[in-house]
Design a protein around this motif. Structure first.
Motif, PDB file in Angstrom:
ATOM      1  N   ILE A 212      -4.693   3.489   0.833  1.00  4.77           N
ATOM      2  CA  ILE A 212      -4.253   3.520   2.438  1.00  4.77           C
ATOM      3  C   ILE A 212      -4.610   2.094   3.239  1.00  4.77           C
ATOM      4  N   LYS A 213      -3.369   1.739   3.736  1.00  6.84           N
ATOM      5  CA  LYS A 213      -3.750   0.455   4.524  1.00  6.84           C
ATOM      6  C   LYS A 213      -3.921   0.901   6.209  1.00  6.84           C
ATOM      7  N   LEU A 214      -4.872   0.629   6.649  1.00  9.20           N
ATOM      8  CA  LEU A 214      -5.363   0.794   7.982  1.00  9.20           C
ATOM      9  C   LEU A 214      -5.268  -0.628   8.522  1.00  9.20           C
ATOM     10  N   THR A 215      -4.325  -0.825   9.622  1.00  9.34           N
ATOM     11  CA  THR A 215      -4.464  -1.927  10.408  1.00  9.34           C
ATOM     12  C   THR A 215      -4.799  -1.710  12.006  1.00  9.34           C
ATOM     13  N   GLU A 216      -6.023  -2.396  12.363  1.00 10.32           N
ATOM     14  CA  GLU A 216      -6.489  -2.082  13.445  1.00 10.32           C
ATOM     15  C   GLU A 216      -5.653  -2.528  14.590  1.00 10.32           C
ATOM     16  N   ILE A 217      -5.602  -1.576  15.429  1.00 11.87           N
ATOM     17  CA  ILE A 217      -4.688  -1.941  16.639  1.00 11.87           C
ATOM     18  C   ILE A 217      -5.282  -3.047  17.373  1.00 11.87           C
ATOM     19  N   PRO A 218      -4.530  -4.353  17.526  1.00 13.41           N
ATOM     20  CA  PRO A 218      -5.273  -5.504  18.214  1.00 13.41           C
ATOM     21  C   PRO A 218      -5.716  -5.207  19.607  1.00 13.41           C
ATOM     22  N   ASP A 219      -7.053  -5.690  19.797  1.00  9.56           N
ATOM     23  CA  ASP A 219      -7.401  -5.317  21.157  1.00  9.56           C
ATOM     24  C   ASP A 219      -7.540  -4.011  21.841  1.00  9.56           C
TER      25      ASP A 219
ATOM     26  N   ALA B  70       0.854  -1.155   0.014  1.00 10.65           N
ATOM     27  CA  ALA B  70       0.115  -0.086   0.035  1.00 10.65           C
ATOM     28  C   ALA B  70       0.896   1.203  -0.011  1.00 10.65           C
ATOM     29  N   LYS B  71       0.346   2.377  -0.436  1.00 10.10           N
ATOM     30  CA  LYS B  71       0.980   3.566  -0.592  1.00 10.10           C
ATOM     31  C   LYS B  71       1.466   4.048   0.951  1.00 10.10           C
ATOM     32  N   LYS B  72       0.639   4.078   1.724  1.00  8.58           N
ATOM     33  CA  LYS B  72       0.638   4.508   2.868  1.00  8.58           C
ATOM     34  C   LYS B  72       0.052   3.622   4.212  1.00  8.58           C
ATOM     35  N   GLU B  73       0.709   3.259   5.263  1.00  7.97           N
ATOM     36  CA  GLU B  73       0.260   2.147   6.161  1.00  7.97           C
ATOM     37  C   GLU B  73       0.103   3.051   7.674  1.00  7.97           C
ATOM     38  N   TYR B  74      -0.888   2.543   8.128  1.00  5.79           N
ATOM     39  CA  TYR B  74      -0.967   3.427   9.697  1.00  5.79           C
ATOM     40  C   TYR B  74      -1.778   2.406  10.621  1.00  5.79           C
ATOM     41  N   ALA B  75      -1.119   2.484  11.780  1.00  2.79           N
ATOM     42  CA  ALA B  75      -2.033   1.576  13.022  1.00  2.79           C
ATOM     43  C   ALA B  75      -3.142   2.336  13.271  1.00  2.79           C
ATOM     44  N   PHE B  76      -4.340   1.648  13.035  1.00  2.76           N
ATOM     45  CA  PHE B  76      -5.672   2.233  13.141  1.00  2.76           C
ATOM     46  C   PHE B  76      -6.478   2.128  14.487  1.00  2.76           C
ATOM     47  N   TYR B  77      -6.930   3.316  14.859  1.00  2.00           N
ATOM     48  CA  TYR B  77      -7.914   3.391  16.175  1.00  2.00           C
ATOM     49  C   TYR B  77      -9.051   3.691  15.647  1.00  2.00           C
ATOM     50  N   PRO B  78      -9.985   2.625  15.540  1.00  2.00           N
ATOM     51  CA  PRO B  78     -11.422   2.942  15.300  1.00  2.00           C
ATOM     52  C   PRO B  78     -12.356   3.724  16.131  1.00  2.00           C
ATOM     53  N   GLY B  79     -12.099   3.547  17.522  1.00  2.00           N
ATOM     54  CA  GLY B  79     -12.962   3.798  18.571  1.00  2.00           C
ATOM     55  C   GLY B  79     -14.275   3.195  18.685  1.00  2.00           C
ATOM     56  N   CYS B  80     -15.050   3.125  19.871  1.00  2.96           N
ATOM     57  CA  CYS B  80     -16.104   2.596  20.122  1.00  2.96           C
ATOM     58  C   CYS B  80     -17.284   2.717  19.152  1.00  2.96           C
ATOM     59  N   SER B  81     -17.329   4.009  18.925  1.00  2.00           N
ATOM     60  CA  SER B  81     -18.657   4.376  17.925  1.00  2.00           C
ATOM     61  C   SER B  81     -18.441   4.028  16.430  1.00  2.00           C
ATOM     62  N   SER B  82     -17.231   3.397  16.074  1.00  2.00           N
ATOM     63  CA  SER B  82     -17.028   3.040  14.925  1.00  2.00           C
ATOM     64  C   SER B  82     -17.459   1.345  14.618  1.00  2.00           C
TER      65      SER B  82
ATOM     66  N   ASN C 161       2.673  -4.292  17.979  1.00  2.00           N
ATOM     67  CA  ASN C 161       2.051  -4.917  16.970  1.00  2.00           C
ATOM     68  C   ASN C 161       2.240  -4.550  15.788  1.00  2.00           C
ATOM     69  N   LEU C 162       2.511  -3.131  15.648  1.00  2.00           N
ATOM     70  CA  LEU C 162       2.623  -2.474  14.548  1.00  2.00           C
ATOM     71  C   LEU C 162       3.736  -1.456  14.381  1.00  2.00           C
ATOM     72  N   PRO C 163       4.875  -1.980  14.705  1.00  2.00           N
ATOM     73  CA  PRO C 163       6.069  -1.235  14.957  1.00  2.00           C
ATOM     74  C   PRO C 163       6.354  -0.018  13.988  1.00  2.00           C
ATOM     75  N   GLY C 164       6.418   1.162  14.325  1.00  2.00           N
ATOM     76  CA  GLY C 164       6.922   2.065  13.170  1.00  2.00           C
ATOM     77  C   GLY C 164       5.629   3.013  12.589  1.00  2.00           C
ATOM     78  N   GLN C 165       4.641   2.429  12.834  1.00  2.00           N
ATOM     79  CA  GLN C 165       3.405   2.998  12.223  1.00  2.00           C
ATOM     80  C   GLN C 165       2.769   4.258  13.013  1.00  2.00           C
ATOM     81  N   GLN C 166       2.373   5.206  12.488  1.00  2.00           N
ATOM     82  CA  GLN C 166       1.716   6.239  12.927  1.00  2.00           C
ATOM     83  C   GLN C 166       0.253   5.545  13.448  1.00  2.00           C
ATOM     84  N   ILE C 167      -0.368   6.367  14.660  1.00  2.00           N
ATOM     85  CA  ILE C 167      -1.647   5.946  14.871  1.00  2.00           C
ATOM     86  C   ILE C 167      -2.762   7.020  14.338  1.00  2.00           C
ATOM     87  N   VAL C 168      -3.566   6.421  13.579  1.00  2.00           N
ATOM     88  CA  VAL C 168      -4.701   7.357  12.927  1.00  2.00           C
ATOM     89  C   VAL C 168      -6.155   7.077  13.665  1.00  2.00           C
TER      90      VAL C 168
END
Ligand code: SF4
Ligand code: SF4
Lengths: 207, 300
Positions: B36-43, B2-14, B75-82
């Motif tokens: 854009i690749k969003l990988t959910e932060i596990p747990d 993917a062009k860009k990868e981020y550690a994803f924080y969806p939050g409860c309402s999502s 779990n997602l070293p080096g990725q910024q949290i979005v």
């Protein structure tokens, strides 16, 4: 008077500003306020506050402990951060309001049925139970906080919105049986217990 | 890749079946187009939201956010949290700044995290999805995949509070941020520049606890959109979206108004403009149907 409150009164005698500095989140900033009134004028619900932020800061410095901590003013803060970005002295006003509300709650001085106090407590307890918010249980707890019949009334008043959300799949009736949560909730509970201990130690809370 | 990868924080309402689940649907579609690749932060856990302070207090709130940071680092070293939610982003970013500024707070936080078998080293930045779009991609790049213009729809860009204050989007003013208007124009819509309620507070969590007072806020926000000829409101914040959409019928009862204006997310506009279906844009999640947008989405 609660033990925690008696202890606080004895510890700080008449120095409420010191008490706020040491025990309220970001409270040491209060002494920096120059009373310009920009925060109060910027506050969206300001007209509903018996004492808007500027006045609260003045009252803290004047030692009006009881009046500040029993006030329902700071519970009206919507966390909009308007005051923060406008304050010429850069006081973290939002956090001080949250901190005062939390401290008053902790000492048992905050108005008992203050709706935002009730809401905040329900929200936090819901969030930490499984690690994530269960919106259905949260709404129901909120509706039924004043008893069963009031709960039915509240739920009926929100019927249209509720049904709309159900239809749009933005409310899941099955959440009542558990719903979302974290696998590591045991760890979360342990970590929060520790955090509370540390906070009590740092701020010299007894009860 | 993917062009860009981020550690994803969806939050409860999502989450699935929660109040902003349609936001997430559209974000996923939008990110797919943009690669854009969003990988959910596990747990991941709840951030405490803006109202958590009342019972939670200071350190427990920071610890909740720090747990998410530690999980992301592990779990997602080096990725910024979005984060997509304004309140999640604000709460998390606040925690990050406080921890960065105080070694004492950092030590206390890690002492508590240890109970959950975690350690936070103080790495990744915490960013809002809009920040990522504008700063890491830019309007020109975001415009490239547009295949359908939202021409003919007038949008009131409602930025609200927490995506705007106290951090906001770099280079934007707190009193009159223009990025949302720019995003609207980018997808071919008409942005209402004179919309004077764009940064008004919707009442936040007080919509539940102080309905009369917050509904006055909501009334002003909707009324001004109508007065300026808007057909839809667009926002980056899940709570703004929910409050302004859900309570319109209550506002009508209280004030004798006849409001019925759709309230959308920027990501829904972008998904439709990128050629996504109404479903991919989460338009089936609207309480007040955005018919004009659905029509555009169904056009071949
Ligand atoms: S805006 Fe700042 S300096 Fe002015 S009264 Fe409020 S807190 Fe004090
Ligand atoms: S953050 Fe709270 S105190 Fe500050 S302006 Fe908004 S509602 Fe008022």
């Amino acid at each position: 008077m609660s033990d925690a409150n008696t202890q606080a009164v004895e510890k700080y005698r008449n120095n409420f500003l010191k008490e706020v500095s040491e025990r309220v989140e970001e409270g040491d900033w209060v002494k920096m306020c120059m009373q310009c009134g920009v925060c109060s004028g910027s506050c969206p619900l300001g007209s509903a506050w018996a004492h808007p932020p500027q006045e609260i800061f003045m009252m803290i410095r004047a030692g009006k402990r009881e009046e500040v901590l029993t006030s329902d003013s700071m519970w009206m803060c919507t966390s909009c951060y308007n005051c923060i970005v406008r304050c010429p002295r850069k006081l973290p006003i939002t956090h001080i309001m949250h901190g005062l509300a939390n401290y008053a709650h902790r000492l048992g001085l905050a108005p008992k049925n203050q709706p935002t106090r009730v809401l905040g407590t329900l929200f936090w307890n819901n969030a930490i139970q499984n690690g994530r918010i269960n919106e259905l249980k949260f709404s129901l707890a909120l509706y039924f906080k004043d008893g069963f019949s009031q709960g039915i009334k509240n739920a009926l008043a929100m019927k249209d919105a509720g049904l709309g959300l159900l239809k749009a799949k933005r409310l899941n009736p099955f959440e009542i049986f558990g719903g979302h949560g974290c696998k590591g909730k045991k760890g979360i509970h342990a970590m929060l217990k520790k955090a509370q201990e540390i906070e009590a130690r740092r701020k010299n809370f007894t009860a | 890749m993917a062009k860009k990868e981020y550690a994803f924080y969806p939050g409860c309402s999502s989450q699935k079946g929660a109040s902003a689940s349609n936001y997430l649907t559209s974000v996923n579609a939008m990110c797919e187009t943009l690669d854009i690749k969003l990988t959910e932060i596990p747990d991941w856990n709840c951030c405490g939201a803006s109202i958590g302070y009342a019972e939670g207090g200071e350190l427990p709130r920071h610890v909740m956010n720090a747990r998410n940071f530690a999980l992301a680092e592990d779990n997602l070293p080096g990725q910024q949290i979005v984060a997509t939610c304004a309140a999640c982003w604000l709460g998390a970013r606040e925690t990050k700044e406080r921890l960065d500024a105080s070694s004492q707070l950092m030590a206390d936080t890690n002492e508590a995290l240890k109970e959950a078998g975690l350690n936070y080293k103080g790495g990744a930045d915490v960013r809002h999805m809009v920040e990522v779009l504008i700063e890491d991609f830019g309007y020109d790049e975001l415009k490239k995949p547009v295949v359908k213009s939202l021409e003919g729809i007038k949008f009131a860009g409602y930025v609200g509070c927490q995506t705007n204050r106290p951090f906001g989007i770099d280079g934007e003013s707190f009193e009159n941020p223009v990025y949302l208007d720019k995003l609207v124009e980018m997808v071919g819509g008409e942005a209402i520049a004179a919309y004077d309620q764009k940064v008004t507070c919707c009442g936040g969590a007080l919509a539940f606890s102080e309905p009369e007072k917050s509904q006055k806020q909501i009334k002003d926000i909707v009324e001004s959109a109508y007065d300026h000829g808007a057909e839809m409101i667009v926002t980056p914040c899940p709570l703004c979206q929910a409050n302004v959409e859900i309570y319109q019928s209550d506002v009508n009862k209280r004030y004798g108004t006849k409001f019925n204006i759709p309230v959308l997310y920027y990501s829904q506009l972008m998904t439709v403009a990128y050629g996504g279906s109404a479903k991919q844009a989460g338009l089936d999640g609207q309480l007040i149907k955005a018919s004009k947008l659905e029509q555009i989405a169904s056009k071949k």
